[in-house]
Design an enzyme around this catalytic site. Structure first.
Site, PDB file in Angstrom:
ATOM      1  N   CYS A 119       8.519  -0.497  49.992  1.00 55.23           N
ATOM      2  CA  CYS A 119       8.710  -1.515  48.954  1.00 55.23           C
ATOM      3  C   CYS A 119       9.388  -2.720  49.567  1.00 55.23           C
ATOM      4  O   CYS A 119       9.937  -2.640  50.666  1.00 55.23           O
ATOM      5  CB  CYS A 119       9.543  -0.950  47.802  1.00 55.23           C
ATOM      6  SG  CYS A 119       9.321  -1.918  46.288  1.00 55.23           S
ATOM      7  N   CYS A 121      11.669  -4.638  47.600  1.00 55.23           N
ATOM      8  CA  CYS A 121      12.815  -5.086  46.786  1.00 55.23           C
ATOM      9  C   CYS A 121      14.168  -5.047  47.498  1.00 55.23           C
ATOM     10  O   CYS A 121      15.031  -5.864  47.203  1.00 55.23           O
ATOM     11  CB  CYS A 121      12.864  -4.344  45.456  1.00 55.23           C
ATOM     12  SG  CYS A 121      13.036  -2.568  45.595  1.00 55.23           S
ATOM     13  N   CYS A 129       9.866  -6.614  43.930  1.00 54.03           N
ATOM     14  CA  CYS A 129       9.124  -5.703  44.805  1.00 54.03           C
ATOM     15  C   CYS A 129       7.949  -6.378  45.509  1.00 54.03           C
ATOM     16  O   CYS A 129       7.183  -5.721  46.213  1.00 54.03           O
ATOM     17  CB  CYS A 129       8.628  -4.507  43.998  1.00 54.03           C
ATOM     18  SG  CYS A 129       9.961  -3.631  43.157  1.00 54.03           S
ATOM     19  N   LYS A 194       4.897   4.600  37.722  1.00 49.74           N
ATOM     20  CA  LYS A 194       6.308   4.242  37.795  1.00 49.74           C
ATOM     21  C   LYS A 194       6.620   3.317  36.630  1.00 49.74           C
ATOM     22  O   LYS A 194       6.029   2.246  36.491  1.00 49.74           O
ATOM     23  CB  LYS A 194       6.578   3.543  39.124  1.00 49.74           C
ATOM     24  CG  LYS A 194       8.003   3.045  39.242  1.00 49.74           C
ATOM     25  CD  LYS A 194       8.320   2.622  40.644  1.00 49.74           C
ATOM     26  CE  LYS A 194       9.715   2.032  40.727  1.00 49.74           C
ATOM     27  NZ  LYS A 194      10.043   1.641  42.093  1.00 49.74           N
ATOM     28  N   ARG A 204      19.836   0.699  41.945  1.00 51.22           N
ATOM     29  CA  ARG A 204      19.825  -0.742  42.257  1.00 51.22           C
ATOM     30  C   ARG A 204      21.191  -1.219  42.712  1.00 51.22           C
ATOM     31  O   ARG A 204      21.282  -2.140  43.525  1.00 51.22           O
ATOM     32  CB  ARG A 204      19.312  -1.533  41.061  1.00 51.22           C
ATOM     33  CG  ARG A 204      17.838  -1.260  40.871  1.00 51.22           C
ATOM     34  CD  ARG A 204      17.231  -2.030  39.752  1.00 51.22           C
ATOM     35  NE  ARG A 204      15.883  -1.546  39.517  1.00 51.22           N
ATOM     36  CZ  ARG A 204      15.142  -1.864  38.467  1.00 51.22           C
ATOM     37  NH1 ARG A 204      15.634  -2.693  37.556  1.00 51.22           N
ATOM     38  NH2 ARG A 204      13.938  -1.390  38.344  1.00 51.22           N
ATOM     39  N   LYS A 247       7.586   8.753  37.768  1.00 50.83           N
ATOM     40  CA  LYS A 247       8.980   8.332  37.928  1.00 50.83           C
ATOM     41  C   LYS A 247       9.378   7.441  36.771  1.00 50.83           C
ATOM     42  O   LYS A 247       8.632   6.512  36.478  1.00 50.83           O
ATOM     43  CB  LYS A 247       9.080   7.563  39.248  1.00 50.83           C
ATOM     44  CG  LYS A 247      10.435   6.977  39.514  1.00 50.83           C
ATOM     45  CD  LYS A 247      10.421   6.223  40.802  1.00 50.83           C
ATOM     46  CE  LYS A 247      11.746   5.491  40.938  1.00 50.83           C
ATOM     47  NZ  LYS A 247      11.688   4.407  41.841  1.00 50.83           N
ATOM     48  N   SER A 273      18.095   8.201  39.959  1.00 49.42           N
ATOM     49  CA  SER A 273      19.546   8.023  40.031  1.00 49.42           C
ATOM     50  C   SER A 273      20.246   8.158  38.677  1.00 49.42           C
ATOM     51  O   SER A 273      21.299   8.786  38.580  1.00 49.42           O
ATOM     52  CB  SER A 273      19.870   6.675  40.669  1.00 49.42           C
ATOM     53  OG  SER A 273      19.268   5.614  39.948  1.00 49.42           O
ATOM     54  N   TYR A 312      18.347  13.875  44.135  1.00 47.89           N
ATOM     55  CA  TYR A 312      19.650  13.764  44.812  1.00 47.89           C
ATOM     56  C   TYR A 312      20.378  15.100  44.754  1.00 47.89           C
ATOM     57  O   TYR A 312      21.398  15.278  45.413  1.00 47.89           O
ATOM     58  CB  TYR A 312      20.490  12.651  44.159  1.00 47.89           C
ATOM     59  CG  TYR A 312      19.752  11.318  44.178  1.00 47.89           C
ATOM     60  CD1 TYR A 312      19.706  10.562  45.352  1.00 47.89           C
ATOM     61  CD2 TYR A 312      19.042  10.856  43.073  1.00 47.89           C
ATOM     62  CE1 TYR A 312      18.985   9.373  45.401  1.00 47.89           C
ATOM     63  CE2 TYR A 312      18.323   9.672  43.113  1.00 47.89           C
ATOM     64  CZ  TYR A 312      18.297   8.937  44.285  1.00 47.89           C
ATOM     65  OH  TYR A 312      17.567   7.780  44.335  1.00 47.89           O
TER      66      TYR A 312
END
Ligand code: PBG
Length: 324
Positions: A119, A121, A129, A194, A204, A247, A273, A312
């Protein structure tokens, strides 16, 4: 009571429950996200993602060895460059942070499956992005740079490239360029579906990738749409995607299910996240049992149809699976 069918017969003991369990989670299903940055001796905890760390290249080895010892055999790499510009040029630089990290990780552990998030971003000064044309994201030019980024990852030794931008035609652009350059064996894991989601907030912060103006709604999907998800997945398959992805995960389990019903391809779910932080926050207040909730969530994602989960919690889950 005159009952022929009694569901409780199959729930009577741990042994019977194990025997009839339809879905199991395996450590092989998990992909662990790793964030690399410039510098030396860095292993720094992320404020917004408690329990997750930034690594510099020289501290990666210890982390990779830990993953090996836990049986985790796939990672997804994210980079934090020192320099950002309008065109996100560090994303496709031969000596960018991710490209160097791939080479380093492949030296440390040639067998580890290295997937790269592809990506712009984290690399663009405006945090979008893609690249801009009069404040609008220029789709085709962006797809070209995304493909260039994927190629630079393949050249560095990545096993799988995972474009997360949602530009139209990016899978085709990547497949064409990889094939042309002799990387026809490198697979594409497309972030096919997404959503423009508020669940990415903590990411972010940690990746310094929030857009400096506007939002991602002109390229990422609207959360009310599921039929559109089928169209996106179909197009990615036609363009050459090897894996599909949904996602975020938890608020989109119906979409995971629909994709699995419709496309016989390996399907990943990204447990993002915000989902991680919600569990961490509730557990830190003793409101939920973290281990039980994590395992229930991951199993639920698999039961919905995900074959693979990016999370995670991968290291924690690997430990729980071993009974630790
Ligand atoms: C990059 C990217 C993002 C995430 C993965 N890859 C952020 C975004 O699209 O804004 C989010 C992951 C997470 O929230 O854990 N495009």
């Amino acid at each position: 009571m005159d009952l022929v069918k009694r569901g409780r017969r199959l729930r009577r003991s741990p042994g019977i429950r194990k025997l009839v369990r339809e879905t199991v989670l395996n450590v092989e299903d998990l992909i662990y996200p790793i964030f690399v940055m410039e510098g030396t001796g860095v292993k720094k905890e992320m404020t917004s993602l408690q329990g997750q760390y930034y690594y510099s290249l020289d501290t990666l080895e210890e982390e990779i060895r830990e993953l090996e010892s836990l049986g985790i055999n796939s990672i997804i790499l994210f980079g934090l460059p020192d320099e950002k510009d309008e065109a996100g040029s560090e994303a496709y630089s031969e000596n960018g942070i991710v490209q160097r990290a791939i080479r380093k990780i492949k030296e440390i552990s040639p067998e580890l499956v290295v997937i790269t998030d592809v990506c712009l971003c984290q690399y663009t000064s405006h945090g979008h992005c893609g690249v801009l044309h009069n404040h609008y994201i220029d789709n085709d030019k962006s797809a070209e740079l995304i493909a260039k980024t994927a190629l630079s990852h393949a050249k560095a030794g990545a096993d799988i490239v995972a474009p997360s931008d949602m530009m139209d035609g990016r899978i085709k652009a990547i497949r064409t360029l990889l094939d042309k350059e002799g990387y026809e064996d490198i697979a594409i894991m497309s972030y096919s579906v997404k959503y423009a989601s508020a669940f990415y907030g903590p990411f972010r912060d940690v990746a310094h990738s929030a857009p400096s103006f506007g939002d991602r709604k002109t390229y990422q999907m609207d959360s009310g749409n599921a039929l559109e998800a089928l169209r996106e997945a179909e197009q990615d398959i036609e363009e050459g995607a090897d894996f599909l992805m949904v996602k975020p995960a938890m608020a989109y389990q119906d979409v995971i299910y629909r994709l699995k019903e419709n496309f016989p391809y390996p399907l990943a779910a990204y447990n993002v996240s915000g989902e991680y932080c919600m569990i961490k926050a509730a557990a830190s207040q003793n409101l939920i049992d973290e281990k039980a909730v994590v395992m229930e969530m991951l199993l639920g994602l698999k039961r919905s149809g995900a074959d693979i989960i990016i999370t995670y919690f991968a290291k924690d889950a690997a430990r729980y699976l071993r009974g630790e």
